[in-house]
Design a protein around this motif. Sequence first.
Motif, PDB file in Angstrom:
ATOM      1  N   ARG A  68      32.087   7.645  38.878  1.00  0.00           N
ATOM      2  CA  ARG A  68      33.007   6.535  39.133  1.00  0.00           C
ATOM      3  C   ARG A  68      33.469   6.555  40.581  1.00  0.00           C
ATOM      4  O   ARG A  68      33.742   7.609  41.147  1.00  0.00           O
ATOM      5  CB  ARG A  68      34.216   6.673  38.204  1.00  0.00           C
ATOM      6  N   ARG A  69      33.564   5.384  41.186  1.00  0.00           N
ATOM      7  CA  ARG A  69      34.070   5.281  42.550  1.00  0.00           C
ATOM      8  C   ARG A  69      35.594   5.348  42.536  1.00  0.00           C
ATOM      9  O   ARG A  69      36.250   4.659  41.768  1.00  0.00           O
ATOM     10  CB  ARG A  69      33.585   3.981  43.194  1.00  0.00           C
ATOM     11  N   MET A  70      36.142   6.195  43.411  1.00  0.00           N
ATOM     12  CA  MET A  70      37.582   6.399  43.453  1.00  0.00           C
ATOM     13  C   MET A  70      38.050   6.487  44.905  1.00  0.00           C
ATOM     14  O   MET A  70      37.240   6.586  45.823  1.00  0.00           O
ATOM     15  CB  MET A  70      37.969   7.674  42.695  1.00  0.00           C
ATOM     16  N   GLY A  71      39.359   6.511  45.090  1.00  0.00           N
ATOM     17  CA  GLY A  71      39.945   6.674  46.411  1.00  0.00           C
ATOM     18  C   GLY A  71      41.047   5.656  46.673  1.00  0.00           C
ATOM     19  O   GLY A  71      41.039   4.548  46.141  1.00  0.00           O
ATOM     20  N   ARG A  87      33.177 -10.130  46.055  1.00  0.00           N
ATOM     21  CA  ARG A  87      32.805  -8.771  45.690  1.00  0.00           C
ATOM     22  C   ARG A  87      33.047  -7.852  46.883  1.00  0.00           C
ATOM     23  O   ARG A  87      33.181  -8.311  48.017  1.00  0.00           O
ATOM     24  CB  ARG A  87      31.346  -8.717  45.250  1.00  0.00           C
ATOM     25  N   LEU A  88      33.081  -6.559  46.611  1.00  0.00           N
ATOM     26  CA  LEU A  88      33.357  -5.573  47.656  1.00  0.00           C
ATOM     27  C   LEU A  88      32.108  -4.769  47.965  1.00  0.00           C
ATOM     28  O   LEU A  88      31.501  -4.174  47.074  1.00  0.00           O
ATOM     29  CB  LEU A  88      34.483  -4.631  47.201  1.00  0.00           C
ATOM     30  N   HIS A  89      31.714  -4.752  49.233  1.00  0.00           N
ATOM     31  CA  HIS A  89      30.639  -3.896  49.715  1.00  0.00           C
ATOM     32  C   HIS A  89      31.237  -2.880  50.679  1.00  0.00           C
ATOM     33  O   HIS A  89      31.945  -3.263  51.621  1.00  0.00           O
ATOM     34  CB  HIS A  89      29.563  -4.707  50.425  1.00  0.00           C
ATOM     35  N   LEU A  90      30.939  -1.613  50.472  1.00  0.00           N
ATOM     36  CA  LEU A  90      31.502  -0.561  51.313  1.00  0.00           C
ATOM     37  C   LEU A  90      30.469  -0.020  52.289  1.00  0.00           C
ATOM     38  O   LEU A  90      29.294   0.114  51.971  1.00  0.00           O
ATOM     39  CB  LEU A  90      32.029   0.585  50.452  1.00  0.00           C
ATOM     40  N   ILE A  91      30.935   0.319  53.489  1.00  0.00           N
ATOM     41  CA  ILE A  91      30.130   0.986  54.505  1.00  0.00           C
ATOM     42  C   ILE A  91      30.830   2.304  54.802  1.00  0.00           C
ATOM     43  O   ILE A  91      32.007   2.313  55.180  1.00  0.00           O
ATOM     44  CB  ILE A  91      30.030   0.132  55.784  1.00  0.00           C
ATOM     45  N   ILE A  92      30.138   3.407  54.634  1.00  0.00           N
ATOM     46  CA  ILE A  92      30.755   4.722  54.794  1.00  0.00           C
ATOM     47  C   ILE A  92      30.436   5.262  56.182  1.00  0.00           C
ATOM     48  O   ILE A  92      29.275   5.504  56.525  1.00  0.00           O
ATOM     49  CB  ILE A  92      30.267   5.691  53.703  1.00  0.00           C
ATOM     50  N   LYS A  93      31.477   5.449  56.983  1.00  0.00           N
ATOM     51  CA  LYS A  93      31.330   5.946  58.344  1.00  0.00           C
ATOM     52  C   LYS A  93      32.468   6.902  58.672  1.00  0.00           C
ATOM     53  O   LYS A  93      33.581   6.739  58.183  1.00  0.00           O
ATOM     54  CB  LYS A  93      31.356   4.787  59.364  1.00  0.00           C
ATOM     55  N   TRP A 310      16.472   9.094  41.004  1.00  0.00           N
ATOM     56  CA  TRP A 310      17.320   9.462  39.863  1.00  0.00           C
ATOM     57  C   TRP A 310      18.719   8.889  39.999  1.00  0.00           C
ATOM     58  O   TRP A 310      19.394   8.603  39.005  1.00  0.00           O
ATOM     59  CB  TRP A 310      17.363  10.973  39.678  1.00  0.00           C
ATOM     60  N   ARG A 311      19.151   8.664  41.246  1.00  0.00           N
ATOM     61  CA  ARG A 311      20.498   8.117  41.447  1.00  0.00           C
ATOM     62  C   ARG A 311      20.580   6.650  41.035  1.00  0.00           C
ATOM     63  O   ARG A 311      21.648   6.164  40.645  1.00  0.00           O
ATOM     64  CB  ARG A 311      20.908   8.305  42.913  1.00  0.00           C
ATOM     65  N   LEU A 312      19.450   5.945  41.101  1.00  0.00           N
ATOM     66  CA  LEU A 312      19.411   4.568  40.603  1.00  0.00           C
ATOM     67  C   LEU A 312      19.524   4.551  39.088  1.00  0.00           C
ATOM     68  O   LEU A 312      20.286   3.752  38.515  1.00  0.00           O
ATOM     69  CB  LEU A 312      18.121   3.885  41.053  1.00  0.00           C
ATOM     70  N   LEU A 313      18.789   5.436  38.424  1.00  0.00           N
ATOM     71  CA  LEU A 313      18.880   5.505  36.962  1.00  0.00           C
ATOM     72  C   LEU A 313      20.280   5.938  36.541  1.00  0.00           C
ATOM     73  O   LEU A 313      20.827   5.426  35.560  1.00  0.00           O
ATOM     74  CB  LEU A 313      17.830   6.478  36.418  1.00  0.00           C
ATOM     75  N   ALA A 314      20.879   6.869  37.291  1.00  0.00           N
ATOM     76  CA  ALA A 314      22.258   7.288  37.000  1.00  0.00           C
ATOM     77  C   ALA A 314      23.222   6.122  37.143  1.00  0.00           C
ATOM     78  O   ALA A 314      24.185   6.000  36.362  1.00  0.00           O
ATOM     79  CB  ALA A 314      22.666   8.432  37.930  1.00  0.00           C
ATOM     80  N   SER A 315      22.987   5.251  38.099  1.00  0.00           N
ATOM     81  CA  SER A 315      23.838   4.065  38.282  1.00  0.00           C
ATOM     82  C   SER A 315      23.763   3.145  37.071  1.00  0.00           C
ATOM     83  O   SER A 315      24.770   2.597  36.620  1.00  0.00           O
ATOM     84  CB  SER A 315      23.419   3.294  39.541  1.00  0.00           C
ATOM     85  N   LEU A 456      26.731   0.432  43.347  1.00  0.00           N
ATOM     86  CA  LEU A 456      26.995   1.810  42.956  1.00  0.00           C
ATOM     87  C   LEU A 456      25.878   2.733  43.443  1.00  0.00           C
ATOM     88  O   LEU A 456      26.133   3.833  43.941  1.00  0.00           O
ATOM     89  CB  LEU A 456      27.121   1.895  41.427  1.00  0.00           C
ATOM     90  N   TYR A 457      24.653   2.265  43.328  1.00  0.00           N
ATOM     91  CA  TYR A 457      23.502   3.049  43.802  1.00  0.00           C
ATOM     92  C   TYR A 457      23.594   3.317  45.299  1.00  0.00           C
ATOM     93  O   TYR A 457      23.291   4.416  45.768  1.00  0.00           O
ATOM     94  CB  TYR A 457      22.213   2.310  43.454  1.00  0.00           C
ATOM     95  N   ASP A 458      24.028   2.316  46.068  1.00  0.00           N
ATOM     96  CA  ASP A 458      24.197   2.509  47.510  1.00  0.00           C
ATOM     97  C   ASP A 458      25.185   3.642  47.787  1.00  0.00           C
ATOM     98  O   ASP A 458      24.973   4.460  48.683  1.00  0.00           O
ATOM     99  CB  ASP A 458      24.700   1.221  48.165  1.00  0.00           C
TER     100      ASP A 458
END
Length: 466
Positions: A68-71, A87-93, A310-315, A456-458
């Motif tokens: 789950r995404r948190m913060g 919708r919300l798209h996040l960029i992690i930097k 595998w992270r796509l399948l996990a999503s 979520l996969y991203d």
Amino acid sequence: MKKALVGVFIIVVISLFGVQCTFMDKKEVQQNPWENPVPLDLDDIVKRGYIRAIVDNSSTSYYIYRGRRMGYEFEMLKKLANALGVRLHLIIKSDIQEAFSLLNKGKADIIAMNLEVSETRMKMANFTAPLGQMGTVLVQRDDLHAIKDLWDLQDKVIHIRKDAIYKAQLEEIQDNYGIEFTIKEGKGDNELFIQQVVNKKIDFTVVDKVEAMVNTTYFDNLNIGLEISPKSDVAWAIRKNAPELEFAINAWVAESNQSGYIQTLYAKYFKNSKNSYFRNNSPFSSLAGNAISPFDDIIKRGSEDLGWDWRLLASLVYKESRFDTTAVSYAGAVGLLQLMPVTLERFGVNNPNDPLESLMGGVNYLKYLDKFWRERIPESNERVKVILASYNIGHGHVEDAWKLTLKYGGNPQSWESIARFLQLKTDPEFYRDPVVKSGYAKGHMAVNYVDDIMILYDSYRVLIDP
């Protein structure tokens, strides 16, 4: 002949100078994108359908816990996006300077890093109404050598995050007190530097006081008693030429403060230290481990059989069941991948509550869908999205959308084109079209379903190792 040579020479000279000037102009724009920010305001964001925000991967901003995404920043941004109807798209930097560059180039819309407002930063962006206040403290190990006074910083070396406000604060101490110490800037977020202090790789760093307090619940050998700068306002950054977005965010901030939402969220992440410690030190947290769920091993096994990351399948598993083997939908779908009874039987699942059996049944269904679409959509990245939509709404409805795409001159190998017609299956003009066999469908829900999984996969791809 001479005239011809002179003419060629002039053309060459003009070309060279022209190229040189163009190159210099481009270089100047690249160095100072805030001088000419991309024109992109709220109307454009709403039309596009999503807002892009830059966040840190940290215990106080954004992370993954049990899939789950948190913060703190993430939850506020999600609430804001809902209020704006996008919708919300996040960029992690973690690189603050890069964040300002992306903002002004139109590749992001908000820098949600709780930045302290400074004159230098105000040249690069506008700032929202304050979202709170933060002071800064020195982080050191709590031992006999811990310093208790600013004068003790003499001749010390302090490592800090590059482009943060901390350098200016430390330089002010040097000027006001006449103290000589070395400031070394480096790449990475605050928690990386705190971890280096804990592991004795460096002796001192400076971070926001709230973030330091949260980390003292994880590490009992930290001393954060020395204040570097008192509390000051912190805010989010937005482009200078986006007044509508600025107004909308400020209105949302005012409403959220009045309703108590921001205060409640603050308490959740910063005042409940026991819960924060448990989440952030769990092996299923992107901050402490590299696991998404207790079922990662069987998900990896299934993904190898399927040929997916595998992270796509996990999503997909998270979207379907939240990794709950006993989950049952209102329609009677069960198991990790929420298969209907008829699908369970078709793909050989006898015990849907058995994680491996349930998962492999879903994998077999996904393989069937992959085979169904492979010849029509050869490109795997596009086909994956069509498969996910088929998994959600049924491949008959998606095939109808594919036929409509073909009929009306769209690109039948593009998910974006297919998604457009899938959403039109609520319109009688389209769901009654002669090429349509499965009739009416709430196609927009399937499109949102695919978006949710890919978003979520991203995040999983950025925060969890392959």
